[in-house]
Design a protein around this motif. Structure first.
Motif, PDB file in Angstrom:
ATOM      1  N   ALA A 138       0.934  -1.128  -0.040  1.00 52.18           N
ATOM      2  CA  ALA A 138      -0.018  -0.036  -0.063  1.00 52.18           C
ATOM      3  C   ALA A 138       0.847   1.191   0.143  1.00 52.18           C
ATOM      4  O   ALA A 138       0.427   2.296  -0.777  1.00 52.18           O
ATOM      5  CB  ALA A 138      -0.928   0.068   1.136  1.00 52.18           C
ATOM      6  N   SER A 139       1.951   1.232   0.560  1.00 53.58           N
ATOM      7  CA  SER A 139       2.937   2.405   0.917  1.00 53.58           C
ATOM      8  C   SER A 139       3.764   2.549  -0.503  1.00 53.58           C
ATOM      9  O   SER A 139       4.315   3.613  -0.824  1.00 53.58           O
ATOM     10  CB  SER A 139       3.871   2.254   1.974  1.00 53.58           C
ATOM     11  OG  SER A 139       4.715   1.102   1.779  1.00 53.58           O
ATOM     12  N   GLY A 140       3.786   1.387  -1.239  1.00 49.59           N
ATOM     13  CA  GLY A 140       4.536   1.656  -2.643  1.00 49.59           C
ATOM     14  C   GLY A 140       5.884   1.037  -2.400  1.00 49.59           C
ATOM     15  O   GLY A 140       6.793   0.972  -3.253  1.00 49.59           O
ATOM     16  N   LEU A 141       6.260   0.456  -0.979  1.00 46.36           N
ATOM     17  CA  LEU A 141       7.678   0.097  -0.785  1.00 46.36           C
ATOM     18  C   LEU A 141       8.008  -1.246  -1.735  1.00 46.36           C
ATOM     19  O   LEU A 141       8.938  -1.449  -2.231  1.00 46.36           O
ATOM     20  CB  LEU A 141       7.750  -0.563   0.594  1.00 46.36           C
ATOM     21  CG  LEU A 141       9.081  -0.811   1.001  1.00 46.36           C
ATOM     22  CD1 LEU A 141      10.093   0.260   0.895  1.00 46.36           C
ATOM     23  CD2 LEU A 141       9.034  -1.829   2.373  1.00 46.36           C
ATOM     24  N   MET A 142       7.025  -2.020  -1.996  1.00 42.73           N
ATOM     25  CA  MET A 142       7.150  -3.021  -2.775  1.00 42.73           C
ATOM     26  C   MET A 142       6.271  -2.691  -4.145  1.00 42.73           C
ATOM     27  O   MET A 142       5.435  -2.062  -4.093  1.00 42.73           O
ATOM     28  CB  MET A 142       6.359  -4.388  -2.172  1.00 42.73           C
ATOM     29  CG  MET A 142       7.093  -4.749  -0.928  1.00 42.73           C
ATOM     30  SD  MET A 142       6.584  -6.295  -0.205  1.00 42.73           S
ATOM     31  CE  MET A 142       7.328  -7.511  -1.585  1.00 42.73           C
ATOM     32  N   PRO A 143       6.616  -3.595  -5.137  1.00 46.58           N
ATOM     33  CA  PRO A 143       6.230  -3.139  -6.522  1.00 46.58           C
ATOM     34  C   PRO A 143       4.834  -3.551  -6.952  1.00 46.58           C
ATOM     35  O   PRO A 143       4.617  -4.695  -6.686  1.00 46.58           O
ATOM     36  CB  PRO A 143       7.312  -3.246  -7.492  1.00 46.58           C
ATOM     37  CG  PRO A 143       7.852  -4.548  -7.081  1.00 46.58           C
ATOM     38  CD  PRO A 143       7.901  -4.414  -5.319  1.00 46.58           C
ATOM     39  N   ALA A 144       4.151  -2.901  -7.740  1.00 48.93           N
ATOM     40  CA  ALA A 144       3.108  -3.367  -8.099  1.00 48.93           C
ATOM     41  C   ALA A 144       2.941  -4.416  -9.290  1.00 48.93           C
ATOM     42  O   ALA A 144       2.226  -5.343  -9.438  1.00 48.93           O
ATOM     43  CB  ALA A 144       2.031  -2.274  -9.230  1.00 48.93           C
ATOM     44  N   GLU A 145       4.352  -4.629  -9.907  1.00 47.56           N
ATOM     45  CA  GLU A 145       4.617  -5.703 -10.937  1.00 47.56           C
ATOM     46  C   GLU A 145       4.872  -6.814 -10.181  1.00 47.56           C
ATOM     47  O   GLU A 145       5.462  -7.768 -10.962  1.00 47.56           O
ATOM     48  CB  GLU A 145       5.333  -5.308 -12.076  1.00 47.56           C
ATOM     49  CG  GLU A 145       6.808  -4.923 -11.347  1.00 47.56           C
ATOM     50  CD  GLU A 145       6.853  -3.116 -11.418  1.00 47.56           C
ATOM     51  OE1 GLU A 145       7.754  -2.491 -11.803  1.00 47.56           O
ATOM     52  OE2 GLU A 145       5.892  -2.767 -10.676  1.00 47.56           O
ATOM     53  N   GLY A 146       5.134  -7.057  -8.927  1.00 48.04           N
ATOM     54  CA  GLY A 146       5.539  -8.201  -8.120  1.00 48.04           C
ATOM     55  C   GLY A 146       4.184  -8.982  -7.931  1.00 48.04           C
ATOM     56  O   GLY A 146       3.455  -9.244  -8.570  1.00 48.04           O
ATOM     57  N   TRP A 147       4.211  -9.139  -6.518  1.00 46.87           N
ATOM     58  CA  TRP A 147       2.817 -10.008  -5.932  1.00 46.87           C
ATOM     59  C   TRP A 147       1.543  -9.640  -6.596  1.00 46.87           C
ATOM     60  O   TRP A 147       0.675 -10.468  -7.172  1.00 46.87           O
ATOM     61  CB  TRP A 147       2.751  -9.997  -4.630  1.00 46.87           C
ATOM     62  CG  TRP A 147       3.718 -11.071  -3.743  1.00 46.87           C
ATOM     63  CD1 TRP A 147       5.140 -11.115  -4.164  1.00 46.87           C
ATOM     64  CD2 TRP A 147       3.550 -12.117  -3.155  1.00 46.87           C
ATOM     65  NE1 TRP A 147       5.590 -12.256  -3.264  1.00 46.87           N
ATOM     66  CE2 TRP A 147       4.638 -12.605  -2.646  1.00 46.87           C
ATOM     67  CE3 TRP A 147       2.301 -12.545  -2.498  1.00 46.87           C
ATOM     68  CZ2 TRP A 147       4.772 -13.931  -1.778  1.00 46.87           C
ATOM     69  CZ3 TRP A 147       2.186 -13.579  -1.555  1.00 46.87           C
ATOM     70  CH2 TRP A 147       3.449 -14.270  -1.354  1.00 46.87           C
ATOM     71  N   PRO A 148       1.223  -8.184  -6.518  1.00 48.48           N
ATOM     72  CA  PRO A 148      -0.053  -7.813  -7.053  1.00 48.48           C
ATOM     73  C   PRO A 148      -0.336  -8.237  -8.648  1.00 48.48           C
ATOM     74  O   PRO A 148      -1.531  -8.322  -9.025  1.00 48.48           O
ATOM     75  CB  PRO A 148      -0.106  -6.383  -6.859  1.00 48.48           C
ATOM     76  CG  PRO A 148       0.947  -6.188  -5.909  1.00 48.48           C
ATOM     77  CD  PRO A 148       1.961  -6.848  -6.122  1.00 48.48           C
ATOM     78  N   ALA A 149       0.496  -8.427  -9.241  1.00 47.74           N
ATOM     79  CA  ALA A 149       0.480  -8.759 -10.909  1.00 47.74           C
ATOM     80  C   ALA A 149       0.318 -10.423 -11.014  1.00 47.74           C
ATOM     81  O   ALA A 149       0.006 -10.606 -12.113  1.00 47.74           O
ATOM     82  CB  ALA A 149       1.702  -8.448 -11.697  1.00 47.74           C
ATOM     83  N   GLY A 150       0.454 -11.103  -9.907  1.00 43.05           N
ATOM     84  CA  GLY A 150       0.440 -12.504 -10.196  1.00 43.05           C
ATOM     85  C   GLY A 150      -1.046 -12.854  -9.454  1.00 43.05           C
ATOM     86  O   GLY A 150      -1.912 -12.236  -9.013  1.00 43.05           O
ATOM     87  N   GLU A 151      -1.602 -14.211  -9.938  1.00 46.82           N
ATOM     88  CA  GLU A 151      -2.831 -14.781  -9.353  1.00 46.82           C
ATOM     89  C   GLU A 151      -2.600 -16.188  -9.233  1.00 46.82           C
ATOM     90  O   GLU A 151      -1.827 -16.893  -9.657  1.00 46.82           O
ATOM     91  CB  GLU A 151      -3.789 -14.414 -10.206  1.00 46.82           C
ATOM     92  CG  GLU A 151      -3.803 -14.873 -11.903  1.00 46.82           C
ATOM     93  CD  GLU A 151      -4.894 -14.809 -12.764  1.00 46.82           C
ATOM     94  OE1 GLU A 151      -5.802 -14.062 -12.374  1.00 46.82           O
ATOM     95  OE2 GLU A 151      -4.835 -15.169 -13.879  1.00 46.82           O
ATOM     96  N   GLY A 152      -3.660 -16.732  -8.451  1.00 45.10           N
ATOM     97  CA  GLY A 152      -3.295 -18.153  -7.973  1.00 45.10           C
ATOM     98  C   GLY A 152      -2.183 -18.456  -7.451  1.00 45.10           C
ATOM     99  O   GLY A 152      -1.466 -17.794  -6.556  1.00 45.10           O
TER     100      GLY A 152
END
Length: 421
Positions: free
Chosen positions: A226-240
């Motif tokens: 949520a703070s942007g420390l971790m990237p959107a193209e990491g965990w949030p870009a995957g599924e299952g």
């Protein structure tokens, strides 16, 4: 003329005289990621000189071990000894080495990894194999970004919260994409969760996952996204259960830290040329200094016609002297707990590689002492269930598809249902 003997020749003569009258030949099926079988091959004459036994080693591709070995173990084509990775899954075929080796020596040197080979449930105290090496999770940092930002790196013993603060400062000062990148798998997030106090198992050995420590880390983990420390193209870009490797982001210089593992050492040594990288000690917390271990092992099988020779071969390789030699020559992390504490001399390895190997070895030792549930988790026969369930629901909490409370409840329910099958 009087014959003269060097000390080496005399020692060899004495060893030969102690060899058994009836020596055996054993077959050894070996695979290698690098030069592991080659190094063992160099040791074979010494084993023969010491015991009289000979080893017929066949080096094969890993898929032979993965796809064919168990079928061989069900027939007369089984080897006496093999290098394996499916430690718990092959338990029914293992030869118990305990009658042939010194239990006290093995427990002291390899006590943390011996349970990985054993049958699930209480009552199995067998000694079934030698971990040729460990793989260990832990973080890498971009030293150059810290220097550019003028931020001091946290020292050994620092917490994940300490590191998150420092990484956010570097990220803000340099404008890179991520302060922290983590491979999308429950295997990588387990170590930090242990540090926050997650036990993963109750006192009876049943998986519990969502205790106070797991909840604390899950909340922190979602907050880092949520703070942007971790990237959107990491965990949030995957599924299952989809795996996503964060190495490209770190290697490009766009992540300050990569939470990965020791298997990246050689790759980073060869491929990172634009900045200085370093492996750092596993961050700690109220639960200890968590890291996930793994690796390959050499085991003997009950079907062997030469159990004493097979056990003697593994005992020979597992000795402190030979374990140190193997780790040094193969650039691997030793599973020998005494060597983890004292360190292994990696000879002509580059300073960065030698330092990284030492850091990960220390991570393995601290995990064994402070978060032993990591070793339990590695040896748990159904750990694949947890690996599959956790990323799916945590990602949904990160993206807002589920509340964190609902995601954690779903993790516990789904794991329980699949374990019961």
């Amino acid at each position: 003329m009087t014959a003269k003997f060097t000390s080496t020749a005399l020692a060899a003569l004495m060893v030969a005289s102690a060899a058994p009258a009836f020596a055996d030949e054993i077959t050894f099926l070996c695979y290698q990621d690098g030069n592991e079988c080659d190094v063992i091959g160099e040791m074979l004459p010494e084993f023969t000189a010491a015991t009289g036994h000979t080893v017929n080693m066949e080096t094969v591709a890993y898929d032979v071990i993965r796809d064919q070995l168990e079928n061989q173990l069900q027939t007369d084509a089984a080897p006496d000894v093999a290098r394996v990775t499916n430690l718990g899954g092959l338990n029914q075929y293992y030869l118990d080495l305990a009658p042939y080796v010194d239990r006290g020596t093995w427990e002291a040197a390899y006590g943390a990894t011996l349970p990985w080979f054993r049958a699930p449930g209480a009552g199995d105290d067998g000694i079934y194999g030698w971990m040729t090496q460990l793989t260990v999770t832990g973080p890498y940092i971009n030293v150059s970004l810290f220097e550019d930002a003028g931020v001091d790196m946290p020292e050994d013993g620092a917490t994940w919260d300490d590191w998150a603060t420092a990484l956010a400062e570097v990220q803000a000062a340099t404008g890179v994409t991520a302060g922290l990148a983590m491979d999308r798998t429950a295997h990588r997030m387990a170590g930090p969760a242990f540090s926050y106090g997650a036990k993963f198992f109750d006192d009876a050995g049943n998986p519990i996952l969502v205790d106070e420590g797991f909840r604390d880390f899950a909340e922190t983990f979602v907050g880092w996204h949520a703070s942007g420390l971790m990237p959107a193209e990491g965990w949030p870009a995957g599924e299952g259960t989809q795996y996503r490797n964060a190495a490209p982001l770190f290697q490009s210089g766009e992540a300050v830290m990569h939470m990965s593992g020791s298997w990246m050492i050689n790759s980073y040594s060869e491929n990172i040329t634009d900045f200085e990288w370093r492996a750092v000690p596993a961050p700690c917390g109220v639960g200890g200094c968590g890291a996930m271990p793994g690796g390959a092992a050499i085991t003997a099988f009950k079907s062997t016609d030469a159990p004493e020779a097979a056990a003697a071969f593994i005992d020979f390789l597992a000795s402190e002297e030979n374990a140190a030699r193997f780790a040094s020559a193969t650039r691997n992390i030793t599973a020998h707990q005494g060597l983890q504490a004292s360190g292994v001399d990696y000879g002509d390895a580059s300073p960065a590689v030698a330092a990284a190997l030492s850091v990960f070895a220390a991570n393995a030792g601290k995990a064994a002492e402070t978060t032993p549930q990591a070793y339990t988790f590695q040896g748990y026969a159904k750990n694949f269930v947890i690996y599959g369930v956790v990323p799916d629901y945590l990602t949904k909490a990160i993206t807002g598809e589920m509340s964190l409370d609902d995601a954690l409840a779903a993790i516990d329910a789904d794991v329980a249902a699949q374990i019961a099958q």
